[in-house]
Scaffold this active site. Structure first.
Site, mmCIF file in Angstrom:
data_model
loop_
_atom_site.group_PDB
_atom_site.id
_atom_site.type_symbol
_atom_site.label_atom_id
_atom_site.label_comp_id
_atom_site.label_asym_id
_atom_site.label_seq_id
_atom_site.Cartn_x
_atom_site.Cartn_y
_atom_site.Cartn_z
ATOM 1 C CB THR A 126 0.294 -6.299 5.608
ATOM 2 O OG1 THR A 126 -0.738 -5.954 6.356
ATOM 3 C CG2 THR A 126 0.163 -6.002 4.184
ATOM 4 C CD GLU A 127 2.755 -13.125 3.363
ATOM 5 O OE1 GLU A 127 2.456 -13.468 2.356
ATOM 6 O OE2 GLU A 127 2.895 -13.782 4.293
ATOM 7 C CB ALA A 130 -1.458 -11.405 1.403
ATOM 8 C CD GLN A 279 -24.813 31.737 8.889
ATOM 9 O OE1 GLN A 279 -25.027 32.005 7.850
ATOM 10 N NE2 GLN A 279 -25.766 31.734 9.850
ATOM 11 C CD GLU A 364 -4.938 -2.073 13.936
ATOM 12 O OE1 GLU A 364 -5.959 -2.642 14.263
ATOM 13 O OE2 GLU A 364 -3.913 -1.573 14.422
ATOM 14 C CB THR A 366 -8.772 -0.113 3.049
ATOM 15 O OG1 THR A 366 -9.989 -1.062 2.519
ATOM 16 C CG2 THR A 366 -7.603 -0.431 2.805
HETATM 17 C C1 LIG Z 1 2.071 3.169 7.434
HETATM 18 C C2 LIG Z 1 1.450 1.630 7.430
HETATM 19 C C3 LIG Z 1 1.698 1.017 8.755
HETATM 20 C C4 LIG Z 1 1.203 -0.679 8.529
HETATM 21 N N1 LIG Z 1 1.322 -1.340 9.794
HETATM 22 C C5 LIG Z 1 1.001 -2.816 9.419
HETATM 23 C C6 LIG Z 1 1.155 -3.555 10.433
HETATM 24 O O1 LIG Z 1 1.966 -3.052 11.703
HETATM 25 N N2 LIG Z 1 1.147 -4.686 10.369
HETATM 26 C C7 LIG Z 1 0.360 -5.202 9.258
HETATM 27 O O2 LIG Z 1 0.221 -6.204 9.049
HETATM 28 N N3 LIG Z 1 0.078 -4.441 7.962
HETATM 29 C C8 LIG Z 1 0.335 -3.080 8.292
HETATM 30 N N4 LIG Z 1 -0.016 -2.102 7.413
HETATM 31 C C9 LIG Z 1 -0.616 -2.946 6.175
HETATM 32 C C10 LIG Z 1 -2.207 -2.340 6.138
HETATM 33 O O3 LIG Z 1 -2.672 -2.923 6.997
HETATM 34 C C11 LIG Z 1 -2.504 -2.660 4.498
HETATM 35 O O4 LIG Z 1 -1.702 -1.706 3.923
HETATM 36 C C12 LIG Z 1 -3.940 -2.423 4.320
HETATM 37 O O5 LIG Z 1 -4.562 -3.739 4.885
HETATM 38 C C13 LIG Z 1 -4.187 -2.411 2.557
HETATM 39 O O6 LIG Z 1 -3.617 -3.413 2.285
HETATM 40 P P1 LIG Z 1 -2.901 -3.012 0.603
HETATM 41 O O7 LIG Z 1 -1.925 -1.911 1.038
HETATM 42 O O8 LIG Z 1 -2.032 -4.243 0.074
HETATM 43 O O9 LIG Z 1 -3.834 -2.494 -0.235
HETATM 44 P P2 LIG Z 1 -5.155 -3.289 -1.358
HETATM 45 O O10 LIG Z 1 -5.435 -4.683 -0.463
HETATM 46 O O11 LIG Z 1 -4.028 -3.883 -2.639
HETATM 47 O O12 LIG Z 1 -6.009 -2.259 -1.399
HETATM 48 C C14 LIG Z 1 -5.979 -1.487 -2.566
HETATM 49 C C15 LIG Z 1 -7.313 -0.761 -2.543
HETATM 50 O O13 LIG Z 1 -8.223 -1.743 -3.126
HETATM 51 C C16 LIG Z 1 -9.383 -1.504 -2.069
HETATM 52 N N5 LIG Z 1 -9.805 -2.974 -2.094
HETATM 53 C C17 LIG Z 1 -9.265 -4.134 -1.921
HETATM 54 N N6 LIG Z 1 -9.879 -5.355 -1.803
HETATM 55 C C18 LIG Z 1 -11.331 -4.821 -1.828
HETATM 56 C C19 LIG Z 1 -12.537 -5.413 -2.031
HETATM 57 N N7 LIG Z 1 -12.618 -6.633 -1.778
HETATM 58 N N8 LIG Z 1 -13.610 -4.489 -1.826
HETATM 59 C C20 LIG Z 1 -13.353 -3.155 -1.946
HETATM 60 N N9 LIG Z 1 -12.276 -2.800 -1.771
HETATM 61 C C21 LIG Z 1 -11.151 -3.473 -1.985
HETATM 62 C C22 LIG Z 1 -8.782 -1.157 -0.756
HETATM 63 O O14 LIG Z 1 -9.668 -0.767 -0.100
HETATM 64 C C23 LIG Z 1 -7.974 -0.036 -1.249
HETATM 65 O O15 LIG Z 1 -8.463 1.137 -1.668
HETATM 66 C C24 LIG Z 1 0.416 -0.941 7.521
HETATM 67 C C25 LIG Z 1 0.312 -0.157 6.156
HETATM 68 C C26 LIG Z 1 0.809 1.127 6.268
HETATM 69 C C27 LIG Z 1 0.516 2.018 5.115
#
Ligand SMILES: Cc1cc2nc3c(=O)[nH]c(=O)nc-3n(C[C@H](O)[C@H](O)[C@H](O)COP(=O)(O)OP(=O)(O)OC[C@H]3O[C@@H](n4cnc5c(N)ncnc54)[C@H](O)[C@@H]3O)c2cc1C
Length: 381
Positions: A126-127, A130, A279, A364, A366
């Site tokens: 993750t970036e 990205a 219940q 991993e 969303t």
């Molecule tokens: C505590 C923590 C630990 C983590 N550990 C790691 C790690 O060890 N290594 C690593 O590489 N990453 C890690 N991550 C990153 C994590 O995998 C990402 O935060 C995640 O994949 C979402 O990316 P983003 O936060 O940029 O959200 P965004 O991609 O900006 O998403 C924002 C929202 O838009 C939605 N969205 C985006 N695109 C679409 C689409 N095409 N269709 C429908 N909905 C969409 C998403 O579901 C979300 O609800 C970690 C994150 C956290 C918070």
């Protein structure tokens, strides 16, 4: 709980993990949650018990077990603390790329240290710009002779501040998008590697989450995992194997919260009777138990299918993570409800389970992304 016909070895391993979770994790979980500190003492106990070696083959010092045993371990640890369990699960995540596509030399060099727990691993995909769209990453790896020079940063990296080695995906050919990415093993002592911001989180606060920065970071060519251009593929194969780990974490969190809620419901007296005699509460407990068992059944079968070498496991892996994490969120919210006002107080452990559950719907991929993965697999057939 349903009988999943574990072997005697699997039962013995589960019982060992359960015992260590009760004796070592439970007494310190509230402190690490409150202070947001990494549980080094517990990690040492995990290492001595071999927890970091589960999926590493025996020839490299591991137990040679599979995603199934990793799930059982993660579930048991997460029943007690979803944050502390992540120290091991995230190291497995960082180790998978080496197991899946590493060279013999890379395996010999890194796996024994990772299996013993002497070194922790992390995974950097993750970036800042990205996340879900991981293929749009910008971190650059330029080849200069027998080295790559990495520039850029990765955010939200679990074990980010504490790992000794990072499997990182970076762009080697910007003209090819995700097909122009490659995977690398980056050691924390490589010149130009820095740990950046440490995150202050809602839940899983015992887990270290950091930015990692590459500032002209020198990585030897022999540390590239797979061929140039295969980085995204390595990442996706890794996630196929690791998402059941998130499901197991979610399942453990759900089970832990359920156990607390059940016990509370049997003991809390209102209107002259335990609230478990109402219940309204019984139906909540029945729904919670049913959804937990469904998540467990799907997870265990998905893990067994993956370990059996089934091809195209992307959908079942994503399904297990999707179901278990949604179950965890619902069950932990209902557990707080069963505790009433006391559930809202930090004196009781149940609110922590609710905070810890939320992350399993996010990382991993969303749960929106899991649905996309599942739909793509279904439609392709
Ligand atoms: C505590 C923590 C630990 C983590 N550990 C790691 C790690 O060890 N290594 C690593 O590489 N990453 C890690 N991550 C990153 C994590 O995998 C990402 O935060 C995640 O994949 C979402 O990316 P983003 O936060 O940029 O959200 P965004 O991609 O900006 O998403 C924002 C929202 O838009 C939605 N969205 C985006 N695109 C679409 C689409 N095409 N269709 C429908 N909905 C969409 C998403 O579901 C979300 O609800 C970690 C994150 C956290 C918070």
């Amino acid at each position: 709980m349903m009988d999943y016909f574990l072997t005697e070895d699997q039962k013995a391993f589960r019982d060992l993990v359960r015992q260590i979770a009760e004796e070592t994790v439970k007494p310190v979980r509230a402190k690490h949650d409150r202070e947001g500190t990494f549980p080094w003492d517990v990690v040492k106990v995990f290492a001595d018990a071999g927890f970091f070696s589960v999926v590493v083959p025996e020839e490299y010092g591991g137990m040679g077990l599979g995603v199934f045993e990793l799930a059982i371990m993660t579930e048991e640890l997460s029943k007690v603390c979803g944050g502390i369990s992540l120290s091991v699960a995230a190291s497995a995540l960082g180790t998978f790329p080496i197991l899946i596509s590493g060279t013999e030399a890379q395996k010999k060099k890194y796996l024994p240290k990772l299996a013993s727990g002497e070194w922790l691993a992390a995974f950097g995909l993750t970036e800042p710009a990205a996340g879900s769209d991981a293929g749009s990453m910008k971190t650059r790896a330029e080849r200069k002779g027998d080295e790559y020079i990495l520039n850029g940063s990765k955010v939200f990296i679990t074990n980010g501040g504490v790992a000794n080695c990072y499997t990182v995906i970076a762009v080697t050919d910007p003209s090819k998008g995700a097909r122009g990415t490659s995977a690398f093993i980056v050691e924390k002592d490589f010149p130009g590697f820095k740990v950046g911001k440490e995150e202050d989180k809602m839940g899983i606060r015992a887990s270290s989450t950091n930015e990692i920065i590459f500032d002209d970071c020198h990585v030897p060519v022999e540390n590239r995992i797979g061929n140039e251009g295969e980085g995204f593929l390595v990442a996706m194969k890794t996630l196929d194997k690791s998402r059941p780990g998130v499901a197991a974490q979610a399942l453990g969190i759900a089970q832990g919260a359920f156990d607390l809620a059940l016990d509370y419901a049997k003991n809390r007296i209102q209107f002259g009777h335990p609230i478990a005699s109402l219940q309204a509460i019984q139906f909540m407990l029945a729904d919670m138990a049913t959804s937990i068992e469904s998540a467990r059944a799907l997870l265990y079968m998905a893990a067994k299918n993956i370990d059996a070498g089934l091809k195209n496991v992307g959908d079942i892996s994503a399904m297990s993570k999707l179901l278990a994490s949604d179950v965890a969120m619902k069950v932990t919210t209902d557990a707080v409800q069963i505790f009433g006002g006391y559930g809202y107080m930090r004196d009781y452990p149940v609110e922590k389970f609710m905070r810890d559950a939320k992350i399993t719907q996010i990382y991993e991929g969303t749960n929106q992304i899991q649905r996309m993965v599942i739909a793509r697999n279904i439609i392709r057939g």
